[in-house]
Structures are given as C-alpha cells and as structure tokens.
Write a protein that holds these residues in place. Sequence first.
Motif, short mmCIF file in Angstrom:
data_model
loop_
_atom_site.label_atom_id
_atom_site.label_comp_id
_atom_site.label_asym_id
_atom_site.label_seq_id
_atom_site.Cartn_x
_atom_site.Cartn_y
_atom_site.Cartn_z
N ASP A 90 0.04 -5.75 4.61
CA ASP A 90 -1.14 -5.35 5.37
C ASP A 90 -2.07 -6.54 5.57
OD1 ASP A 90 -4.17 -3.88 4.93
OD2 ASP A 90 -2.84 -3.14 6.49
N LYS B 288 0.83 -1.20 0.00
CA LYS B 288 0.00 0.00 0.00
C LYS B 288 0.86 1.24 0.00
CE LYS B 288 -4.18 -1.53 2.24
NZ LYS B 288 -5.06 -1.37 3.38
N MET C 38 -0.06 -3.97 10.14
CA MET C 38 0.80 -3.54 9.03
C MET C 38 2.26 -3.79 9.40
SD MET C 38 1.32 0.24 7.34
CE MET C 38 -0.23 0.26 6.47
N TRP D 239 -2.26 5.62 4.70
CA TRP D 239 -2.64 4.83 5.88
C TRP D 239 -1.88 5.22 7.14
CZ3 TRP D 239 -6.63 1.46 6.07
CH2 TRP D 239 -7.21 1.14 4.86
N GLU E 171 -6.33 -4.38 12.37
CA GLU E 171 -5.49 -4.35 11.17
C GLU E 171 -4.03 -4.37 11.60
OE1 GLU E 171 -5.03 -1.68 7.08
OE2 GLU E 171 -6.36 -1.04 8.70
#
Length: 258
Positions: A209, A12, A199, A17, A197
Amino acid sequence: MTMNLTGQEQEKNLGSWWTSLLSFGMKAVGTVVSQYLPMSTEINQGDTVKKSQSHLGPIDFTRTEIITSNTRSTVTKTAKNRENFPVMLSVASTSSNGSPLLKELILLPNEEKDVSTELDDNLTGTLSWAKFDKNSGISKRTTRDNISSRTMLSVKDWGPKNPIFMFNKGLKLSRNDANNFFALDVTEEGETYYDIEIMVVDGYGSVYDFGLFDVEYGTAFAVQYPDELDQILPIPRVTIWASCGKKKYEEMLRLAVK
C-alpha cells in the motif's frame, strides 16, 4: 518541475480496505457479482423476453434478451443507480499485452445507462464503484480514517509500458520498471488530485500500500516501490483511489448528462 520521491510498504487486511472491488469470482465486501443470475422470462406479443440481474453496491446490472417469433435475438445490458446520489462506475479489463481498457461512467440518481459495449455476459474484468456526491473533490481528509469521497479503479494483469488513466484522462499512473517507481502525472493545467492511494496485490496475495498523496499539475511525482515487485510482470492487481478538485468534479458531472 520538481521531483518528489517517496515510498511505503505495508501489508494490510484486505477486508478493511477492499470495500467496493469486484472481479470475476472474487468476493467484495457486501456483495458478489460474477455473472448475471436468471430473474424472469415472459412472453410479450409473441416475443420471449428474458431478464437476468446482478448487483454491486447501489448499482443494478440487468441483461435483457428479446427473442422474436422468427428466432432473432437482441441483447442489451444496463446499469442503474438506485440511490439518490451520483455514482462513479469504473469498468476495467486488460488486453493480451497487458494494456488497460478502461471506462468511467457516472450514473446520476436513479439513472440507467446502456453498458452493452462495456460488459460481457459473465461481467469479466473488474468493476468498481464510488459515491460521487457533492463533497467529492471539495472537502479533504482530516485524518487517515476520515478520507473525503474518492473514486476508485482496479486493474488486473497490468503489463509494463501501459499507463492507467482516471478522471477522463486527467490523472495518469505509469510504471518505471528500470528504476522501480510508479509515476503520477496530472495532465491538465491547474488541476490537483487529492488523497491518492495505490494498492498492489502480488500473486501470493501479499498487499503493498502506497499513499496518501496529493499531486498537482507541473509536479513530477514518483512513488518508489520495493525490488520484489520488479519481478511481477504483469502485476496481478493494482488499485488506485483518488479525489478530484471542484473544477474536474463539475466537468465529470457535465459529461454524465447527455
């Protein structure tokens, strides 16, 4: 107990983010805080008062040094929330063996707290902040682009066999290097954590991710990760987002009021 194995690898754009992440010398969206910057010096009844300040989102960090007439020096460091909603401040550093040293602080509206024991003069480690408002842990997402308010914790140089905890140790993230998965565990009966989430950023800047997940107490939840991450020890950076249930939210607010 049930086992839920799942995994997702996706690169990403960091900028979209990494919205409230700070580390020494790294730019976060909207602000950079790598050290306290000189702000003012004054003489007060014979004592010299030196103040310096940095900012992260709605939080002001102030370092105050008082030098008395006999040259003794006293240093305090504070964090103040200048907004009208509660804010969760996460402070993370890592020991020489990769063990995370973590601290969660909730700052109520306009509240200022002493953080002298959590922050060095150069703000080393990683700081993260998140809005901890009345919707946190109550409303859930409807789409990936409409995620409920979540807290965030980021750890640099995460070593093996050293779990990461959030929400006053209510949510645990650990790593199984033999079978290449992250394990998420809820430590308190009746609790559930939402919109989790994970990462991971490797040494080359590639981003992995995983999520979104909901994890409840009594479920052994494993998140499979790709083989190439098995070679990264310690992991240069891991970040976890999560929101809590209403009961845990109210507990965290109670802990903030002292």
